[in-house]
Design a protein around this motif. Structure first.
Motif, PDB file in Angstrom:
ATOM      1  N   THR A   1     -12.512-105.230  68.837  1.00 12.05           N
ATOM      2  CA  THR A   1     -13.153-106.381  69.446  1.00 12.05           C
ATOM      3  C   THR A   1     -13.090-107.516  68.436  1.00 12.05           C
ATOM      4  O   THR A   1     -13.435-107.327  67.262  1.00 12.05           O
ATOM      5  CB  THR A   1     -14.618-106.076  69.815  1.00 12.05           C
ATOM      6  OG1 THR A   1     -14.634-105.182  70.924  1.00 12.05           O
ATOM      7  CG2 THR A   1     -15.365-107.338  70.198  1.00 12.05           C
ATOM      8  N   ALA A   2     -12.631-108.675  68.870  1.00  5.96           N
ATOM      9  CA  ALA A   2     -12.471-109.801  67.946  1.00  5.96           C
ATOM     10  C   ALA A   2     -12.637-111.115  68.692  1.00  5.96           C
ATOM     11  O   ALA A   2     -12.651-111.150  69.928  1.00  5.96           O
ATOM     12  CB  ALA A   2     -11.101-109.749  67.275  1.00  5.96           C
ATOM     13  N   LYS A   3     -12.750-112.181  67.925  1.00  4.43           N
ATOM     14  CA  LYS A   3     -12.860-113.504  68.527  1.00  4.43           C
ATOM     15  C   LYS A   3     -11.530-113.923  69.141  1.00  4.43           C
ATOM     16  O   LYS A   3     -11.480-114.418  70.265  1.00  4.43           O
ATOM     17  CB  LYS A   3     -13.314-114.518  67.478  1.00  4.43           C
ATOM     18  CG  LYS A   3     -13.511-115.926  68.021  1.00  4.43           C
ATOM     19  CD  LYS A   3     -14.066-116.862  66.956  1.00  4.43           C
ATOM     20  CE  LYS A   3     -14.283-118.255  67.542  1.00  4.43           C
ATOM     21  NZ  LYS A   3     -14.847-119.186  66.537  1.00  4.43           N
ATOM     22  N   VAL A   4     -10.433-113.752  68.405  1.00  6.66           N
ATOM     23  CA  VAL A   4      -9.094-114.125  68.882  1.00  6.66           C
ATOM     24  C   VAL A   4      -8.078-113.147  68.308  1.00  6.66           C
ATOM     25  O   VAL A   4      -8.405-112.289  67.491  1.00  6.66           O
ATOM     26  CB  VAL A   4      -8.697-115.568  68.446  1.00  6.66           C
ATOM     27  CG1 VAL A   4      -9.651-116.597  69.015  1.00  6.66           C
ATOM     28  CG2 VAL A   4      -8.652-115.688  66.932  1.00  6.66           C
TER      29      VAL A   4
ATOM     30  N   LYS B   1     -14.542-110.221  72.278  1.00 10.25           N
ATOM     31  CA  LYS B   1     -14.017-109.431  73.395  1.00 10.25           C
ATOM     32  C   LYS B   1     -12.949-108.441  72.924  1.00 10.25           C
ATOM     33  O   LYS B   1     -12.297-108.642  71.893  1.00 10.25           O
ATOM     34  CB  LYS B   1     -13.404-110.365  74.444  1.00 10.25           C
ATOM     35  CG  LYS B   1     -14.428-111.174  75.239  1.00 10.25           C
ATOM     36  CD  LYS B   1     -15.238-110.282  76.180  1.00 10.25           C
ATOM     37  CE  LYS B   1     -16.053-111.086  77.189  1.00 10.25           C
ATOM     38  NZ  LYS B   1     -17.168-111.822  76.570  1.00 10.25           N
ATOM     39  N   PRO B   2     -12.711-107.380  73.701  1.00  8.94           N
ATOM     40  CA  PRO B   2     -11.688-106.392  73.349  1.00  8.94           C
ATOM     41  C   PRO B   2     -10.301-107.021  73.301  1.00  8.94           C
ATOM     42  O   PRO B   2      -9.949-107.828  74.157  1.00  8.94           O
ATOM     43  CB  PRO B   2     -11.775-105.367  74.479  1.00  8.94           C
ATOM     44  CG  PRO B   2     -13.111-105.560  75.086  1.00  8.94           C
ATOM     45  CD  PRO B   2     -13.438-107.004  74.934  1.00  8.94           C
ATOM     46  N   LYS B   3      -9.527-106.595  72.297  1.00 12.31           N
ATOM     47  CA  LYS B   3      -8.162-107.093  72.149  1.00 12.31           C
ATOM     48  C   LYS B   3      -7.133-105.963  72.156  1.00 12.31           C
ATOM     49  O   LYS B   3      -5.932-106.238  72.095  1.00 12.31           O
ATOM     50  CB  LYS B   3      -8.029-107.869  70.828  1.00 12.31           C
ATOM     51  CG  LYS B   3      -9.020-108.998  70.644  1.00 12.31           C
ATOM     52  CD  LYS B   3      -8.867-110.081  71.693  1.00 12.31           C
ATOM     53  CE  LYS B   3      -9.867-111.204  71.457  1.00 12.31           C
ATOM     54  NZ  LYS B   3      -9.851-112.198  72.569  1.00 12.31           N
ATOM     55  N   ALA B   4      -7.577-104.723  72.220  1.00 10.40           N
ATOM     56  CA  ALA B   4      -6.620-103.607  72.130  1.00 10.40           C
ATOM     57  C   ALA B   4      -6.979-102.518  73.125  1.00 10.40           C
ATOM     58  O   ALA B   4      -7.054-102.783  74.315  1.00 10.40           O
ATOM     59  CB  ALA B   4      -6.580-103.081  70.688  1.00 10.40           C
TER      60      ALA B   4
END
Length: 225
Positions: free
Chosen positions: A134-137, A47-50
């Protein structure tokens, strides 16, 4: 220790540009995934993180080593404007392999986003730079490279597994707030044709719904909802 850096494959921008023009399509990752009959969709936790913007572009791949995560600074010698950096970090959640300075370097290189099967950090800085990740965590622990000075083992532009999907260098990556879909490079023309057709149908269906059309009427006209 090993370091493998392969050159970037030749990519026809004419095959990529039509997908870039779909940026305003709602639920784009869903449309692309549907056009591949639900194949090549990354796990739900990617999911997006930024920055709140879509990622659309060909993959430059990075493969790290489980239990020995290093910074992938060498990727900036390979990536070109419009590329997406895709990193296999084995779902590592406690060591971040992408931070704010990496986001700054990527933006300067014209990279349009990063997709990481692992952890990122400094997401506030990435948002300031308007750089999508986009990253896992995400989490604050850095990789050891800044302390050890070691930048290997590392493989660039090899097949990787990211979010449960095999990604080859040059494959198209489409990431949005919903998730990530990957289009194999050799299938770009076929998938684009199907995706554009579905997007047009969804727009027409949406308009009919807003006019009050029933389920039966929609199925009769479009064949699906």
């Amino acid at each position: 220790m090993k370091k493998i850096i392969n050159s970037r494959p030749e990519i026809k921008e004419s095959l990529i540009e039509p997908f870039r023009k779909m940026e305003d399509i709602l639920s784009l990752s869903c449309v692309i995934g549907d056009s591949m009959e639900r194949a090549n969709i990354m796990r739900h936790d990617m999911k997006p993180k930024a920055a709140d913007k879509k990622i659309i572009g060909p993959a430059v791949t990075v493969k790290l080593t489980a239990g020995d995560i290093v910074d992938c600074l060498d990727v900036f010698e390979i990536a070109k404007p419009g590329d997406v950096i895709v990193i296999e970090a084995f779902g590592e959640t406690e060591t971040s392999i992408w931070g704010g300075l990496m986001s700054g370097l990527a933006r300067n290189a014209g990279v349009v986003g990063a997709v990481i099967d692992g952890s990122c950090r400094d997401t506030d800085e990435a948002k300031m730079l308007d750089f999508p990740i986009t990253a896992k965590v995400c989490g604050p622990r850095a990789a050891h490279t800044a302390y050890s000075g070691r930048k290997e083992p590392l493989e660039i532009n090899v097949p990787v597994t990211c979010g449960g999907v095999i990604v080859n260098p040059g494959d198209l990556v489409v990431a949005d707030e919903i998730g990530v879909a990957v289009v194999p490079y050799n299938n770009l023309e076929e998938v684009y044709e199907k995706a554009q057709k579905q997007a047009d149908m969804e727009i027409a269906t949406r308009e009919e719904i807003l006019k009050g059309a029933s389920v039966e009427e929609l199925l009769a006209k479009f064949g699906r909802i």
